[in-house]
Scaffold this active site. Structure first.
Site, PDB file in Angstrom:
ATOM      1  N   THR A 152       0.821  -1.208   0.000  1.00 15.60           N
ATOM      2  CA  THR A 152       0.000   0.000   0.000  1.00 15.60           C
ATOM      3  C   THR A 152       0.860   1.264   0.000  1.00 15.60           C
ATOM      4  OG1 THR A 152      -1.484   1.262   1.442  1.00 15.60           O
ATOM      5  CG2 THR A 152      -0.103  -0.335   2.524  1.00 15.60           C
ATOM      6  N   ASP A 153       0.249   2.359  -0.446  1.00 17.79           N
ATOM      7  CA  ASP A 153       0.945   3.655  -0.360  1.00 17.79           C
ATOM      8  C   ASP A 153       1.022   4.169   1.082  1.00 17.79           C
ATOM      9  OD1 ASP A 153      -1.757   4.299   0.002  1.00 17.79           O
ATOM     10  OD2 ASP A 153      -1.823   5.860  -1.540  1.00 17.79           O
ATOM     11  N   GLU A 154       0.232   3.550   1.988  1.00 19.05           N
ATOM     12  CA  GLU A 154       0.164   4.076   3.359  1.00 19.05           C
ATOM     13  C   GLU A 154       1.478   3.905   4.109  1.00 19.05           C
ATOM     14  OE1 GLU A 154      -3.547   3.341   5.354  1.00 19.05           O
ATOM     15  OE2 GLU A 154      -4.602   3.077   3.462  1.00 19.05           O
ATOM     16  N   TYR A 157      -1.970  -0.592  10.961  1.00 23.19           N
ATOM     17  CA  TYR A 157      -2.061  -1.244   9.646  1.00 23.19           C
ATOM     18  C   TYR A 157      -0.849  -0.924   8.781  1.00 23.19           C
ATOM     19  CZ  TYR A 157      -3.315  -1.654   4.692  1.00 23.19           C
ATOM     20  OH  TYR A 157      -3.279  -1.929   3.343  1.00 23.19           O
ATOM     21  N   LYS A 188       2.179  -3.355   7.347  1.00 24.22           N
ATOM     22  CA  LYS A 188       2.481  -3.532   5.919  1.00 24.22           C
ATOM     23  C   LYS A 188       3.917  -3.109   5.620  1.00 24.22           C
ATOM     24  CE  LYS A 188       0.136  -4.648   2.931  1.00 24.22           C
ATOM     25  NZ  LYS A 188      -0.227  -5.998   2.368  1.00 24.22           N
TER      26      LYS A 188
HETATM   27  P1  NAD Z   1      -9.463  -7.521   2.147  1.00 20.32           P
HETATM   28  O1  NAD Z   1      -9.444  -7.263   3.618  1.00 20.32           O
HETATM   29  O2  NAD Z   1     -10.712  -7.267   1.374  1.00 20.32           O
HETATM   30  O3  NAD Z   1      -9.080  -9.052   1.871  1.00 20.32           O
HETATM   31  C1  NAD Z   1      -8.048  -9.713   2.548  1.00 20.32           C
HETATM   32  C2  NAD Z   1      -8.193 -11.209   2.278  1.00 20.32           C
HETATM   33  O4  NAD Z   1      -7.103 -11.873   2.942  1.00 20.32           O
HETATM   34  C3  NAD Z   1      -9.484 -11.805   2.834  1.00 20.32           C
HETATM   35  O5  NAD Z   1     -10.036 -12.674   1.875  1.00 20.32           O
HETATM   36  C4  NAD Z   1      -9.032 -12.564   4.066  1.00 20.32           C
HETATM   37  O6  NAD Z   1      -9.850 -13.698   4.378  1.00 20.32           O
HETATM   38  C5  NAD Z   1      -7.626 -12.975   3.664  1.00 20.32           C
HETATM   39  N1  NAD Z   1      -6.751 -13.225   4.818  1.00 20.32           N
HETATM   40  C6  NAD Z   1      -6.601 -12.451   5.917  1.00 20.32           C
HETATM   41  N2  NAD Z   1      -5.705 -12.999   6.761  1.00 20.32           N
HETATM   42  C7  NAD Z   1      -5.265 -14.131   6.165  1.00 20.32           C
HETATM   43  C8  NAD Z   1      -4.308 -15.131   6.513  1.00 20.32           C
HETATM   44  N3  NAD Z   1      -3.636 -15.059   7.676  1.00 20.32           N
HETATM   45  N4  NAD Z   1      -4.085 -16.150   5.655  1.00 20.32           N
HETATM   46  C9  NAD Z   1      -4.780 -16.239   4.494  1.00 20.32           C
HETATM   47  N5  NAD Z   1      -5.693 -15.338   4.121  1.00 20.32           N
HETATM   48  C10 NAD Z   1      -5.930 -14.287   4.930  1.00 20.32           C
HETATM   49  O7  NAD Z   1      -8.239  -6.694   1.562  1.00 20.32           O
HETATM   50  P2  NAD Z   1      -8.070  -6.003   0.137  1.00 20.32           P
HETATM   51  O8  NAD Z   1      -8.617  -4.629   0.200  1.00 20.32           O
HETATM   52  O9  NAD Z   1      -8.517  -6.937  -0.914  1.00 20.32           O
HETATM   53  O10 NAD Z   1      -6.483  -5.858   0.093  1.00 20.32           O
HETATM   54  C11 NAD Z   1      -5.666  -6.900  -0.462  1.00 20.32           C
HETATM   55  C12 NAD Z   1      -4.214  -6.497  -0.341  1.00 20.32           C
HETATM   56  O11 NAD Z   1      -4.001  -5.275  -1.033  1.00 20.32           O
HETATM   57  C13 NAD Z   1      -3.765  -6.242   1.094  1.00 20.32           C
HETATM   58  O12 NAD Z   1      -2.461  -6.754   1.229  1.00 20.32           O
HETATM   59  C14 NAD Z   1      -3.777  -4.736   1.229  1.00 20.32           C
HETATM   60  O13 NAD Z   1      -2.824  -4.306   2.174  1.00 20.32           O
HETATM   61  C15 NAD Z   1      -3.413  -4.311  -0.165  1.00 20.32           C
HETATM   62  N6  NAD Z   1      -3.924  -3.000  -0.596  1.00 20.32           N
HETATM   63  C16 NAD Z   1      -5.242  -2.682  -0.452  1.00 20.32           C
HETATM   64  C17 NAD Z   1      -5.706  -1.459  -0.901  1.00 20.32           C
HETATM   65  C18 NAD Z   1      -7.159  -1.067  -0.801  1.00 20.32           C
HETATM   66  O14 NAD Z   1      -7.514   0.080  -1.099  1.00 20.32           O
HETATM   67  N7  NAD Z   1      -8.050  -1.962  -0.434  1.00 20.32           N
HETATM   68  C19 NAD Z   1      -4.805  -0.542  -1.484  1.00 20.32           C
HETATM   69  C20 NAD Z   1      -3.456  -0.901  -1.614  1.00 20.32           C
HETATM   70  C21 NAD Z   1      -3.034  -2.142  -1.176  1.00 20.32           C
HETATM   71  P1  TYD Z   2     -10.727   3.805   4.196  1.00 19.45           P
HETATM   72  O1  TYD Z   2     -11.661   3.374   3.123  1.00 19.45           O
HETATM   73  O2  TYD Z   2     -10.848   3.176   5.556  1.00 19.45           O
HETATM   74  O3  TYD Z   2      -9.249   3.659   3.607  1.00 19.45           O
HETATM   75  P2  TYD Z   2      -7.825   4.181   4.213  1.00 19.45           P
HETATM   76  O4  TYD Z   2      -8.015   4.617   5.611  1.00 19.45           O
HETATM   77  O5  TYD Z   2      -7.001   2.939   4.100  1.00 19.45           O
HETATM   78  O6  TYD Z   2      -7.401   5.286   3.307  1.00 19.45           O
HETATM   79  O7  TYD Z   2     -10.896   5.377   4.403  1.00 19.45           O
HETATM   80  C1  TYD Z   2     -10.692   6.282   3.327  1.00 19.45           C
HETATM   81  C2  TYD Z   2     -10.822   7.675   3.877  1.00 19.45           C
HETATM   82  O8  TYD Z   2     -12.171   7.870   4.316  1.00 19.45           O
HETATM   83  C3  TYD Z   2      -9.962   7.912   5.113  1.00 19.45           C
HETATM   84  O9  TYD Z   2      -9.460   9.252   5.074  1.00 19.45           O
HETATM   85  C4  TYD Z   2     -10.909   7.759   6.273  1.00 19.45           C
HETATM   86  C5  TYD Z   2     -12.237   8.220   5.692  1.00 19.45           C
HETATM   87  N1  TYD Z   2     -13.430   7.563   6.259  1.00 19.45           N
HETATM   88  C6  TYD Z   2     -14.485   8.353   6.747  1.00 19.45           C
HETATM   89  O10 TYD Z   2     -14.441   9.609   6.701  1.00 19.45           O
HETATM   90  N2  TYD Z   2     -15.592   7.732   7.254  1.00 19.45           N
HETATM   91  C7  TYD Z   2     -15.695   6.365   7.346  1.00 19.45           C
HETATM   92  O11 TYD Z   2     -16.713   5.846   7.856  1.00 19.45           O
HETATM   93  C8  TYD Z   2     -14.613   5.570   6.832  1.00 19.45           C
HETATM   94  C9  TYD Z   2     -14.665   4.081   6.889  1.00 19.45           C
HETATM   95  C10 TYD Z   2     -13.508   6.216   6.295  1.00 19.45           C
END
Ligand code: NAD
Ligand code: TYD
Length: 353
Positions: A133-135, A159, A163
């Site tokens: 992630t960019d975070e 989180y 990561k």
């Molecule tokens: P998500 O929470 O929707 O899905 C995570 C999946 O991993 C789930 O299916 C869960 O059951 C599985 N999981 C959790 N712990 C596990 C373990 N110990 N062993 C096996 N499986 C396990 O997450 P997402 O949003 O799909 O994100 C996927 C990846 O991309 C993550 O690594 C996250 O850090 C990264 N990412 C997400 C975003 C975003 O905006 N969602 C952006 C950048 C990077």
């Molecule tokens: P989120 O989807 O949780 O992603 P991340 O924190 O990983 O960027 O949140 C996106 C942005 O939205 C973040 O600045 C927090 C804000 N947010 C709210 O304002 N209200 C909410 O209920 C949630 C879940 C997030």
């Protein structure tokens, strides 16, 4: 040939698996622990498809992963599995440490053992792609340039710290043991199958239910939004052509404040699902207490992946968000099913309902 995907029942992982099998017949071993965020309904269209082999299990289970690798002999591992929600990491960091750090470590160790024993040609072709992630880069000021791959790691939440730790382990397994790794650091994703605890799907499902739309703080935090299928396309090009040991930032060139996002979602819902009283869904916007340590701004400089690998997002925010809102409107059963007891318990605990 085969690939091993971890976390393939989650939001991005399931989009990746679906897109992969829509484009190729190369089978996918899908290892997922099915936490609250893992949902096999996302993969329902693959039921009975021999190219998708689902295994319920933990990336931290070394013996299971080693057995899967020995049995299926994948040419690549793509690691999506993680605990992914910042607010949950604030309430309870333990699962984040276990999966994101310890789990990634054990997965790397299993991968290293398998990779070491491969014949030379397979060893050279093998890839471990870590999805991050960019975070990890922390928070930007309003006038800072977007994050490049050279930014310092300055994670601020449990989180992002977990990561960041996993990214460092992946890097070390390359430098120390030679494991052929690739790391991607992507901005905020949105699209089909996103669990409605994250901003965009939470706003859609709350608005449709006539519930308050909780905006943290002043709503002016900025995120750089990317449609999930563009992220999946970027991962495919990094896997195919990325330089081993390199990291690639992935982003949408699309910075918006949270308030802008919520208003756009409300406008689309006003057009497609007007409220019976004629009021805009935006009247449900409610400012709530800010997230502790809330990062102010994320933005990605995706020049490297564009220049080296020719990747660009196919969707604009306008086209992507329209598809996303339409998807949630078209899938009320999916929404109802994920709003299980565990989900309601989380919403109650976090938003104090
Ligand atoms: P998500 O929470 O929707 O899905 C995570 C999946 O991993 C789930 O299916 C869960 O059951 C599985 N999981 C959790 N712990 C596990 C373990 N110990 N062993 C096996 N499986 C396990 O997450 P997402 O949003 O799909 O994100 C996927 C990846 O991309 C993550 O690594 C996250 O850090 C990264 N990412 C997400 C975003 C975003 O905006 N969602 C952006 C950048 C990077
Ligand atoms: P989120 O989807 O949780 O992603 P991340 O924190 O990983 O960027 O949140 C996106 C942005 O939205 C973040 O600045 C927090 C804000 N947010 C709210 O304002 N209200 C909410 O209920 C949630 C879940 C997030």
């Amino acid at each position: 040939m085969t690939i091993l995907v971890t976390g393939g029942a989650g939001f991005i992982g399931s989009n990746f698996v679906l897109d992969w099998l829509a484009r190729s017949d190369e089978p996918v071993i899908d290892l997922d622990r099915l936490t609250y965020a893992g949902n096999l309904e996302n993969l329902r269209s693959l039921a009975g498809d021999p190219r998708h082999i689902f295994v319920r299990g933990d990336i931290g289970d070394f013996d299971l992963v080693a057995t899967l690798l020995a049995e299926h002999r994948p040419r690549a591992i793509i690691n999506f599995a993680a605990e992914s929600h910042v607010d949950r990491s604030i309430h309870g960091p333990e699962d984040f440490i276990q999966t994101n750090i310890v789990g990634t470590y054990r997965l790397l160790e299993a991968a290293r053992g398998y990779w070491n024993a491969l014949p030379e040609a397979d060893k050279a072709a093998f890839r471990f792609l870590h999805v991050s992630t960019d975070e990890v880069y922390g928070s930007l000021g309003p006038d800072d340039p977007p994050f490049s791959e050279n930014n310092r790691y300055e994670p601020n939440s449990p989180y992002s710290a977990s990561k960041a730790a996993s990214d460092h382990l992946v890097r070390a397994w390359h430098h120390t043991y030679g494991l052929p790794v690739l790391t991607t650091n992507c901005s905020n994703n949105y699209g089909p199958y996103q669990f409605p605890e994250k901003l965009i799907p939470l706003m859609i499902v709350n608005a449709l239910a006539g519930k308050p739309l909780p905006v943290y703080g002043d709503g002016l935090n900025v995120r750089d939004w990317l449609y999930v299928k563009d992220h999946c396309a970027a991962i495919r090009v990094v896997l195919a052509r990325g330089r081993v040991g390199e990291t690639y930032n992935i982003g949408g060139w699309n910075e918006k404040t949270n308030l802008e996002i919520v208003r756009i979602v409300c406008r689309l819902l006003d057009e497609r699902r007007p409220r019976p009283d004629g009021a805009s869904h935006a009247s449900l916007i409610t400012f709530v207490k800010d997230r502790p340590g809330h990062d102010r701004r994320y933005a990605i400089d995706a020049t490297k992946i564009a220049r080296e690998l020719g990747w660009r997002p196919a969707e604009t925010f306008e086209t992507g968000i329209e598809k996303t809102v339409a998807w949630y409107l078209d899938h009320p059963d999916w929404v109802a099913h994920v709003q299980s007891g565990a989900y309601r318990e989380w919403i109650g605990r976090h938003y104090g309902e």
